[in-house]
Write a protein that holds these residues in place. Structure first.
Motif, PDB file in Angstrom:
ATOM      1  N   TYR A  92      73.449-113.582  74.295  1.00 26.41           N
ATOM      2  CA  TYR A  92      73.196-115.019  74.231  1.00 26.41           C
ATOM      3  C   TYR A  92      73.121-115.538  72.795  1.00 26.41           C
ATOM      4  N   ARG A  93      73.490-114.670  71.836  1.00 22.10           N
ATOM      5  CA  ARG A  93      73.519-115.069  70.423  1.00 22.10           C
ATOM      6  C   ARG A  93      72.205-115.745  70.024  1.00 22.10           C
ATOM      7  N   HIS A  94      71.122-115.041  70.289  1.00 20.31           N
ATOM      8  CA  HIS A  94      69.795-115.606  70.043  1.00 20.31           C
ATOM      9  C   HIS A  94      69.084-114.816  68.945  1.00 20.31           C
ATOM     10  N   PRO A  95      68.405-115.493  68.007  1.00 15.04           N
ATOM     11  CA  PRO A  95      67.727-114.794  66.903  1.00 15.04           C
ATOM     12  C   PRO A  95      66.526-113.987  67.395  1.00 15.04           C
ATOM     13  N   VAL A  96      66.356-112.802  66.794  1.00 14.94           N
ATOM     14  CA  VAL A  96      65.270-111.910  67.181  1.00 14.94           C
ATOM     15  C   VAL A  96      64.709-111.211  65.947  1.00 14.94           C
ATOM     16  N   GLY A  97      63.404-111.106  65.906  1.00 11.85           N
ATOM     17  CA  GLY A  97      62.732-110.344  64.859  1.00 11.85           C
ATOM     18  C   GLY A  97      62.145-109.077  65.467  1.00 11.85           C
ATOM     19  N   ILE A  98      61.966-108.064  64.655  1.00 12.48           N
ATOM     20  CA  ILE A  98      61.391-106.796  65.115  1.00 12.48           C
ATOM     21  C   ILE A  98      60.313-106.359  64.139  1.00 12.48           C
ATOM     22  N   ILE A  99      59.177-105.918  64.670  1.00 17.32           N
ATOM     23  CA  ILE A  99      58.125-105.302  63.861  1.00 17.32           C
ATOM     24  C   ILE A  99      57.918-103.888  64.385  1.00 17.32           C
ATOM     25  N   THR A 100      58.052-102.895  63.521  1.00 13.76           N
ATOM     26  CA  THR A 100      57.876-101.514  63.965  1.00 13.76           C
ATOM     27  C   THR A 100      57.487-100.619  62.796  1.00 13.76           C
ATOM     28  N   LYS A 101      56.918 -99.455  63.117  1.00 14.65           N
ATOM     29  CA  LYS A 101      56.675 -98.424  62.128  1.00 14.65           C
ATOM     30  C   LYS A 101      57.301 -97.109  62.585  1.00 14.65           C
ATOM     31  N   ASN A 102      58.311 -97.233  63.454  1.00 16.32           N
ATOM     32  CA  ASN A 102      58.942 -96.047  64.023  1.00 16.32           C
ATOM     33  C   ASN A 102      60.418 -95.990  63.640  1.00 16.32           C
ATOM     34  N   ALA A 103      60.866 -94.837  63.165  1.00 18.81           N
ATOM     35  CA  ALA A 103      62.260 -94.652  62.760  1.00 18.81           C
ATOM     36  C   ALA A 103      63.223 -94.681  63.942  1.00 18.81           C
ATOM     37  N   LEU A 104      62.702 -94.715  65.160  1.00 16.08           N
ATOM     38  CA  LEU A 104      63.561 -94.776  66.349  1.00 16.08           C
ATOM     39  C   LEU A 104      64.456 -96.012  66.335  1.00 16.08           C
ATOM     40  N   ILE A 105      64.095 -97.016  65.569  1.00 19.40           N
ATOM     41  CA  ILE A 105      64.912 -98.228  65.478  1.00 19.40           C
ATOM     42  C   ILE A 105      66.328 -97.905  65.014  1.00 19.40           C
ATOM     43  N   LEU A 106      66.506 -96.836  64.246  1.00 18.23           N
ATOM     44  CA  LEU A 106      67.835 -96.484  63.752  1.00 18.23           C
ATOM     45  C   LEU A 106      68.774 -96.073  64.878  1.00 18.23           C
ATOM     46  N   ARG A 107      68.233 -95.696  66.022  1.00 14.30           N
ATOM     47  CA  ARG A 107      69.066 -95.388  67.187  1.00 14.30           C
ATOM     48  C   ARG A 107      69.918 -96.591  67.576  1.00 14.30           C
ATOM     49  N   ASP A 108      69.408 -97.785  67.328  1.00 11.19           N
ATOM     50  CA  ASP A 108      70.075 -99.011  67.772  1.00 11.19           C
ATOM     51  C   ASP A 108      70.815 -99.726  66.647  1.00 11.19           C
ATOM     52  N   LEU A 109      71.247 -98.968  65.646  1.00 15.78           N
ATOM     53  CA  LEU A 109      71.950 -99.571  64.513  1.00 15.78           C
ATOM     54  C   LEU A 109      73.201-100.325  64.936  1.00 15.78           C
ATOM     55  N   ASP A 110      73.864 -99.859  65.993  1.00 21.66           N
ATOM     56  CA  ASP A 110      75.075-100.546  66.437  1.00 21.66           C
ATOM     57  C   ASP A 110      74.772-101.979  66.857  1.00 21.66           C
ATOM     58  N   LEU A 111      73.724-102.158  67.632  1.00 25.86           N
ATOM     59  CA  LEU A 111      73.337-103.501  68.081  1.00 25.86           C
ATOM     60  C   LEU A 111      72.788-104.328  66.928  1.00 25.86           C
ATOM     61  N   LEU A 112      71.977-103.707  66.091  1.00 28.57           N
ATOM     62  CA  LEU A 112      71.387-104.427  64.964  1.00 28.57           C
ATOM     63  C   LEU A 112      72.473-104.937  64.017  1.00 28.57           C
ATOM     64  N   ALA A 113      73.475-104.097  63.773  1.00 32.51           N
ATOM     65  CA  ALA A 113      74.557-104.490  62.874  1.00 32.51           C
ATOM     66  C   ALA A 113      75.341-105.663  63.444  1.00 32.51           C
ATOM     67  N   GLU A 114      75.591-105.635  64.751  1.00 31.83           N
ATOM     68  CA  GLU A 114      76.342-106.740  65.364  1.00 31.83           C
ATOM     69  C   GLU A 114      75.515-108.019  65.382  1.00 31.83           C
ATOM     70  N   LEU A 115      74.235-107.898  65.688  1.00 28.60           N
ATOM     71  CA  LEU A 115      73.351-109.068  65.623  1.00 28.60           C
ATOM     72  C   LEU A 115      73.340-109.639  64.207  1.00 28.60           C
TER      73      LEU A 115
END
Length: 356
Positions: A158-181
Motif C-alpha cells: 500500500y506504499r505506506h510509511p513505516v518506522g521500526i524500533i528494535t535492538k535485534n539484528a534479526l531485522i537484517l533478515r528483511d533487508l529485501d523488503l526494507l530496501a524496496e520500501l
C-alpha cells in the motif's frame, strides 16, 4: 531460603499486578522441598500465547513520544530489559510486569489482516506507523511467527510509511523488503544501543543481540541507504550515562544519521523490579544509582509530568543534555534523518496504482 538467580532474565520475580486483589509468592518450605527432591521450582521457559485483538494501529497521544501511531505484533518481550517501560502494560492483560512480561508473550497472529484493513479504510490518511512503539517487533518470537515481515509486506503493498524500533539484528533478515520500501522513501529504522560494554548489556538486556551485532546492523542498513536513528536510551546514571559521548561517536561512525536519548524513569512496577534487580546484580553501587535516578526526577524514581518525565531535571540531567548537544555538533554535523513519504499511499488504497 533465597530463590536462585534466574539467568537470562531481567526481572527476578513477578511483581504484584495492581489490577488483581490476590497475589502469590514463593514460600521457603516449598523451595526447600524442591531442593531436596532435586526438582526445579521454576523451569524458566517462555510461553507463546495467541491472542486476537480487534484493532492493531494505536493512536499515540503522549507529547513525549516522537510518533503519532504505533502497532505491536507482540505483547510482552523475551528480551527482558529490566528498565522497559512496556512492562506495566502487561498488567492490563492480567499478567505481572515482572517475569510474566518476559515469559508469557502474547502473539497477535491477525496483525497483518488488521493492518491491511486499516490502510484500506477510506478515512485513513497516510501517517507514519511505528512498529514497536511498545515491545520489540524483532524479538525471538518473530523467528517463528514472522508477523513483522508480513506487516512490512502490507506496508509495501500500500506504499505506506513505516518506522521500526528494535535492538535485534534479526531485522537484517528483511533487508529485501526494507530496501524496496526505502526506494520509495517509506522506511526509517531506530536501532537501540544502550552501552558499548557487553557485561552491561548482558545484565540490563539479557536476551538481546550483542552490541557488536547491533553496531553491524546500523552499518549494514546504512550501506543500503536505509536511514538509521540510534536510540541511546535509556541513560541510567551510574550504569551507562557516562558512555553517551562514546556511544554517539560509535553509532555515527557506523552510519547513523541521528541519535536520541531519554533519562531512565522507573514508573509503576518497574521501580520495584529494578530496585530488586540492582540490589542483586550491583549491590556495591545500588544505593548510589537509585539516588542519582531520584535526583533526575524530583526525589522519586519516576516523574509523570509530560515534557519532563523522559528528559529529567536537575544538575545531572542538565549535564547529559549538554553532552548530547556537543555530541550532535561534533559527530552528526551535516547529517539529517529524512521525513518519510506520505504522498504515495492514496494512489495505492486498493493495493495497486490507481490509473483512472
Amino acid at each position: 531460603m533465597k530463590k536462585e538467580y534466574l539467568k537470562g532474565r531481567g526481572a527476578q520475580h513477578n511483581s504484584h499486578n495492581k489490577f488483581e486483589t490476590l497475589h502469590s509468592e514463593w514460600r521457603d518450605d516449598f523451595l526447600e522441598y524442591c531442593l531436596k527432591q532435586g526438582e526445579l521450582a521454576d523451569n524458566n521457559k517462555t510461553t507463546y500465547i495467541p491472542v486476537f485483538p480487534k484493532s492493531m494501529v494505536n493512536k499515540v497521544t503522549s507529547p513525549d513520544v516522537g510518533m503519532s501511531y504505533s502497532m505491536n505484533p507482540y505483547q510482552g518481550c523475551e528480551h527482558g530489559c529490566i528498565y522497559c517501560y512496556a512492562r506495566n502494560t502487561h498488567e492490563f492483560w492480567g499478567y505481572s510486569a515482572g517475569l510474566d512480561f518476559e515469559r508469557k508473550v502474547l502473539i497477535k497472529e491477525n496483525a497483518p489482516e488488521l493492518l491491511e484493513e486499516k490502510l484500506k479504510s477510506r478515512s485513513w490518511k497516510a501517517e507514519t506507523i511505528v512498529l514497536s512503539g511498545n515491545t520489540d517487533c524483532y524479538q525471538p518470537a518473530e523467528k517463528k511467527y514472522r508477523i513483522t515481515r508480513a506487516c512490512l509486506e502490507i506496508f509495501l503493498k500500500y506504499r505506506h510509511p513505516v518506522g521500526i524500533i528494535t535492538k535485534n539484528a534479526l531485522i537484517l533478515r528483511d533487508l529485501d523488503l526494507l530496501a524496496e520500501l526505502n526506494s520509495y522513501g517509506l522506511i526509517g529504522v531506530n536501532i537501540s544501543v544502550t552501552s558499548l560494554k557487553e557485561e552491561t548489556r548482558r545484565l540490563l538486556e539479557p536476551r538481546t543481540a550483542t552490541i557488536g551485532k547491533r553496531l553491524n546492523t546500523i552499518k549494514e542498513l546504512s550501506e543500503y541507504g536505509i536511514p538509521v536513528n540510534a536510540m541511546l536510551a535509556p541513560l541510567i546514571p551510574g550504569i551507562n550515562s557516562h558512555e553517551l559521548m562514546a556511544l554517539a561517536k560509535t553509532v555515527s561512525d557506523q552510519g547513523a544519521l541521528s541519535f536520541a536519548f531519554t533519562v531512565v524513569r522507573l514508573n509503576g512496577a518497574i521501580g520495584i523490579l529494578f530496585t530488586d534487580w540492582i540490589r542483586r546484580t550491583m549491590p556495591d553501587r545500588a544505593d548510589k544509582v537509585l539516588s542519582q535516578i531520584e535526583s533526575c526526577h524530583g526525589g522519586q524514581l519516576s516523574d509523570s509530568r509530560f515534557g519532563i518525565r523522559n528528559k529529567g531535571e536537575g544538575p545531572l540531567a542538565v549535564h547529559l543534555h549538554q553532552v548530547a548537544r556537543i555530541a550532535k555538533q561534533r559527530y552528526f554535523k551535516g547529517k539529517k534523518f529524512p521525513k518519510l513519504n506520505t504522498e504515495l499511499h492514496q494512489s495505492y488504497k486498493k493495493g495497486q496504482l490507481r490509473l483512472f
